[in-house]
Design an enzyme around this catalytic site. Structure first.
Site, PDB file in Angstrom:
ATOM      1  N   GLU A 253       0.881  -1.169   0.000  1.00 32.33           N
ATOM      2  CA  GLU A 253       0.000   0.000   0.000  1.00 32.33           C
ATOM      3  C   GLU A 253       0.913   1.211   0.000  1.00 32.33           C
ATOM      4  OE1 GLU A 253      -1.361   3.054   0.826  1.00 32.33           O
ATOM      5  OE2 GLU A 253      -2.211   2.488   2.772  1.00 32.33           O
ATOM      6  N   CYS A 287      -2.685   8.654   3.014  1.00 29.45           N
ATOM      7  CA  CYS A 287      -2.614   8.135   1.643  1.00 29.45           C
ATOM      8  C   CYS A 287      -3.946   8.324   0.924  1.00 29.45           C
ATOM      9  CB  CYS A 287      -2.203   6.669   1.669  1.00 29.45           C
ATOM     10  SG  CYS A 287      -3.183   5.709   2.820  1.00 29.45           S
TER      11      CYS A 287
HETATM   12  P1  NAD Z   1      10.575   6.740   3.243  1.00 28.84           P
HETATM   13  O1  NAD Z   1      10.415   6.217   1.877  1.00 28.84           O
HETATM   14  O2  NAD Z   1      11.932   7.120   3.702  1.00 28.84           O
HETATM   15  O3  NAD Z   1      10.012   5.728   4.346  1.00 28.84           O
HETATM   16  C1  NAD Z   1       8.674   5.277   4.313  1.00 28.84           C
HETATM   17  C2  NAD Z   1       8.553   4.183   5.377  1.00 28.84           C
HETATM   18  O4  NAD Z   1       9.251   3.046   4.937  1.00 28.84           O
HETATM   19  C3  NAD Z   1       9.152   4.535   6.755  1.00 28.84           C
HETATM   20  O5  NAD Z   1       8.283   4.048   7.760  1.00 28.84           O
HETATM   21  C4  NAD Z   1      10.488   3.786   6.795  1.00 28.84           C
HETATM   22  O6  NAD Z   1      10.835   3.360   8.093  1.00 28.84           O
HETATM   23  C5  NAD Z   1      10.194   2.590   5.919  1.00 28.84           C
HETATM   24  N1  NAD Z   1      11.352   2.114   5.182  1.00 28.84           N
HETATM   25  C6  NAD Z   1      12.289   2.844   4.537  1.00 28.84           C
HETATM   26  N2  NAD Z   1      13.197   2.030   3.939  1.00 28.84           N
HETATM   27  C7  NAD Z   1      12.811   0.764   4.222  1.00 28.84           C
HETATM   28  C8  NAD Z   1      13.314  -0.514   3.885  1.00 28.84           C
HETATM   29  N3  NAD Z   1      14.389  -0.684   3.092  1.00 28.84           N
HETATM   30  N4  NAD Z   1      12.675  -1.606   4.372  1.00 28.84           N
HETATM   31  C9  NAD Z   1      11.563  -1.495   5.148  1.00 28.84           C
HETATM   32  N5  NAD Z   1      11.032  -0.299   5.479  1.00 28.84           N
HETATM   33  C10 NAD Z   1      11.643   0.812   5.018  1.00 28.84           C
HETATM   34  O7  NAD Z   1       9.598   7.965   3.300  1.00 28.84           O
HETATM   35  P2  NAD Z   1       9.215   8.944   4.467  1.00 28.84           P
HETATM   36  O8  NAD Z   1      10.033  10.191   4.384  1.00 28.84           O
HETATM   37  O9  NAD Z   1       9.130   8.262   5.794  1.00 28.84           O
HETATM   38  O10 NAD Z   1       7.750   9.257   3.966  1.00 28.84           O
HETATM   39  C11 NAD Z   1       7.650   9.972   2.769  1.00 28.84           C
HETATM   40  C12 NAD Z   1       6.777   9.322   1.783  1.00 28.84           C
HETATM   41  O11 NAD Z   1       6.334   8.029   2.170  1.00 28.84           O
HETATM   42  C13 NAD Z   1       5.511  10.109   1.624  1.00 28.84           C
HETATM   43  O12 NAD Z   1       5.687  11.108   0.677  1.00 28.84           O
HETATM   44  C14 NAD Z   1       4.519   9.098   1.199  1.00 28.84           C
HETATM   45  O13 NAD Z   1       4.550   8.993  -0.203  1.00 28.84           O
HETATM   46  C15 NAD Z   1       5.016   7.801   1.709  1.00 28.84           C
HETATM   47  N6  NAD Z   1       4.226   7.266   2.810  1.00 28.84           N
HETATM   48  C16 NAD Z   1       3.090   6.610   2.507  1.00 28.84           C
HETATM   49  C17 NAD Z   1       2.323   6.105   3.517  1.00 28.84           C
HETATM   50  C18 NAD Z   1       1.037   5.388   3.218  1.00 28.84           C
HETATM   51  O14 NAD Z   1       0.134   5.390   4.039  1.00 28.84           O
HETATM   52  N7  NAD Z   1       0.951   4.732   2.090  1.00 28.84           N
HETATM   53  C19 NAD Z   1       2.708   6.268   4.828  1.00 28.84           C
HETATM   54  C20 NAD Z   1       3.898   6.948   5.114  1.00 28.84           C
HETATM   55  C21 NAD Z   1       4.658   7.434   4.082  1.00 28.84           C
END
Ligand code: NAD
Length: 478
Positions: A253, A287
């Site tokens: 998601e 989201c």
């Molecule tokens: P990010 O891509 O750095 O991280 C997103 C999430 O993924 C964090 O919780 C992080 O701990 C986890 N993550 C990062 N690398 C990972 C890996 N290799 N393995 C497992 N988990 C990993 O982004 P961010 O700065 O935290 O959030 C920014 C973007 O993330 C937003 O612009 C949005 O698009 C997206 N986001 C979406 C949702 C959603 O509900 N779909 C929720 C949070 C963030």
């Protein structure tokens, strides 16, 4: 200001025991409303993760034997504890995530509701009998738990998005290792603790760590049979590749950039009131947040004036204050990401109508952008913040064309009483969930998931349960 509590970063829950992680690194947990460090979170190292994997296998071996009625009863006891502790869990959530306390309470209640629904569904995991071709033989389809699950939940709705995974996995009879977001660890730990002692050891475990290290070790392990991730597109793409390498089933998601089609017959007052509340909930870090407003040309000016005025009346502040309607963004990197996106969109020709915001903490102003072209950064990239765009359309075909130009396809909204328009939008809008004259796209009993870059697979509803089940055909021959 509401009564506050002492904040402590949680430990890990491994093999039935809350204990400190052994990684050399501890990361700060920061209150986004004040930018102050609340505590430091000790992460899991390779051995901690390995111990969790071994325990997850033992937990699965035990939990899968527990009859569905008993699994349901155990989960319902945990849900009752969540409800008893709702205020405490919600306060932790506001402190570490920033959302207003009322929203944090609603999130905790929704997380409890989700697990409750899944618990009940455990008793309805039916297979089926297929009429046989041969006399005396029996063809049966069984549903069996897929096995230990590795789940990754983000910081925006840490309770609800973890509950979708915990509820589905446990109700299906799987064990689960949850790696929750390091930014918001205490609220998730308090929720998980409500189930402590109710399940066999190793059935529900909680890790915090260096995300890439944890996901690589979990997904590559032969113990893990299913992966579930909620987060960003780049991380989702990466985890899909790792999962493909080890042939693991994955549910993704990955966010959205929801279009809202407001037809000429829509009630502007009602639509604006509903959409302002929905758009700026959790400071737009949702989201399913309505983000790209496509408004019939005849009502564009009236809609824009009403929407901008109502958005700018929102009270921004610390989520612990009862007057606050919108809190800060969850962390400093979200503030720069949102500012950068607005700046690049303005350079590309957009006009920004912005309110003001507090200077301390990670706040961003409410922003409404007009004059945006389909290739503008704000249309192509998910804002994940308090930013909306308003664009006019001349015909429903035109609106659908604009709405479908985004790479995302999670939620969508349409406001009209025209049966013809509703039918056309339901048929042609490229989204996984559509609300008509409302905003309810996510409820425990209905599937939630996206198309295109928003990911694949569903959570919640019977589809969400199915994600944690294997299908086995058995043929008893006479
Ligand atoms: P990010 O891509 O750095 O991280 C997103 C999430 O993924 C964090 O919780 C992080 O701990 C986890 N993550 C990062 N690398 C990972 C890996 N290799 N393995 C497992 N988990 C990993 O982004 P961010 O700065 O935290 O959030 C920014 C973007 O993330 C937003 O612009 C949005 O698009 C997206 N986001 C979406 C949702 C959603 O509900 N779909 C929720 C949070 C963030």
């Amino acid at each position: 200001m509401s009564a506050t509590i002492a904040y402590r970063a949680p430990t890990l829950l491994v093999n039935g025991r809350w204990r400190a992680g052994k990684h050399r690194t501890a990361v700060p947990v920061v209150n986004p409303a004040t930018a102050e460090t609340l505590d430091h979170l000790q992460l899991a190292d390779e051995k901690d993760i390995d111990e969790a994997l071994q325990a997850a296998q033992r937990g699965f071996d035990a939990w899968r034997q527990v009859p569905a009625f008993e699994r349901c009863a155990c989960l319902e006891k945990g849900v009752a504890r969540m409800r008893e502790n709702l205020d405490h869990i919600a306060t932790l959530l506001t402190l570490e995530q920033g959302k207003p306390l009322a929203e944090a309470r609603a999130e905790c209640a929704m997380a409890a509701d989700l697990i409750k629904w899944y618990a009940e569904e455990a008793r309805r995991t039916y297979g089926r009998i297929i009429p046989s071709r041969l006399p005396g033989s029996l063809m049966q389809v069984r549903k069996q738990p897929v096995g230990p699950v590795a789940a990754f939940s983000p910081w925006n709705f840490p309770l609800v998005l973890s509950a979708r995974k915990i509820g589905g996995a446990l109700a299906a009879g799987c064990s689960i290792i949850l790696k929750a977001a390091e930014e918001t660890p205490a609220s998730v730990a308090a929720m998980v603790d409500c189930f402590h002692g109710l399940l066999p050891e190793g059935t529900l475990q909680l890790l915090f760590g260096v995300p890439a290290e944890v996901s690589e070790q979990l997904i590559s392990s032969s113990v893990i049979r299913k992966v579930s991730f909620t987060g960003s597109v780049p991380v989702g793409r990466h985890l899909a590749q790792v999962s493909a390498k080890y042939l693991k089933r994955i549910t993704l998601e990955l966010g959205g950039h929801a279009p809202v089609i407001v037809c000429a017959d829509a009630d502007i007052g009602k639509t604006v009131a509903m959409m302002v509340a929905h758009k700026f909930r959790n400071a737009g870090q949702a989201c399913l947040a309505p983000t790209r407003f496509y408004v019939a040309r005849e009502i564009e000016n009236d809609f824009l004036d009403a929407f901008t005025a109502a958005s700018q009346q929102l009270v921004l502040g610390n989520g612990m204050q009862s007057s606050t309607q919108m809190g800060p963004l969850a962390n400093a990197r979200r503030v720069s990401a949102v500012q950068d996106l607005i700046q690049r969109s303005v350079q590309a020709g957009a006009k920004a109508h912005q309110g003001s915001c507090p200077e301390t903490g990670f706040f961003a102003p409410v922003s409404v952008l007009t004059n945006v072209q389909p290739d503008s950064p704000i249309i192509q990239e998910e804002p994940f913040g308090p930013v909306a765009t308003v664009t006019s359309f001349d015909s429903l075909d035109h609106a659908l064309h604009l709405a479908n130009q985004s790479p995302y396809g999670l939620a969508g909204y349409v406001f009209t009483d025209s049966a013809r328009a509703i039918h056309q939008v339901s048929e042609q809008l490229e989204v996984g969930s559509l609300a008509i004259n409302g905003m309810g796209v996510s409820v425990p009993e209905a599937p939630f998931g996206g198309v295109k870059d928003s990911g694949y697979g569903s959570e919640s509803g019977i589809e969400g349960m199915e994600a944690f089940l294997d299908t086995k055909f058995t043929h008893y021959c006479a």
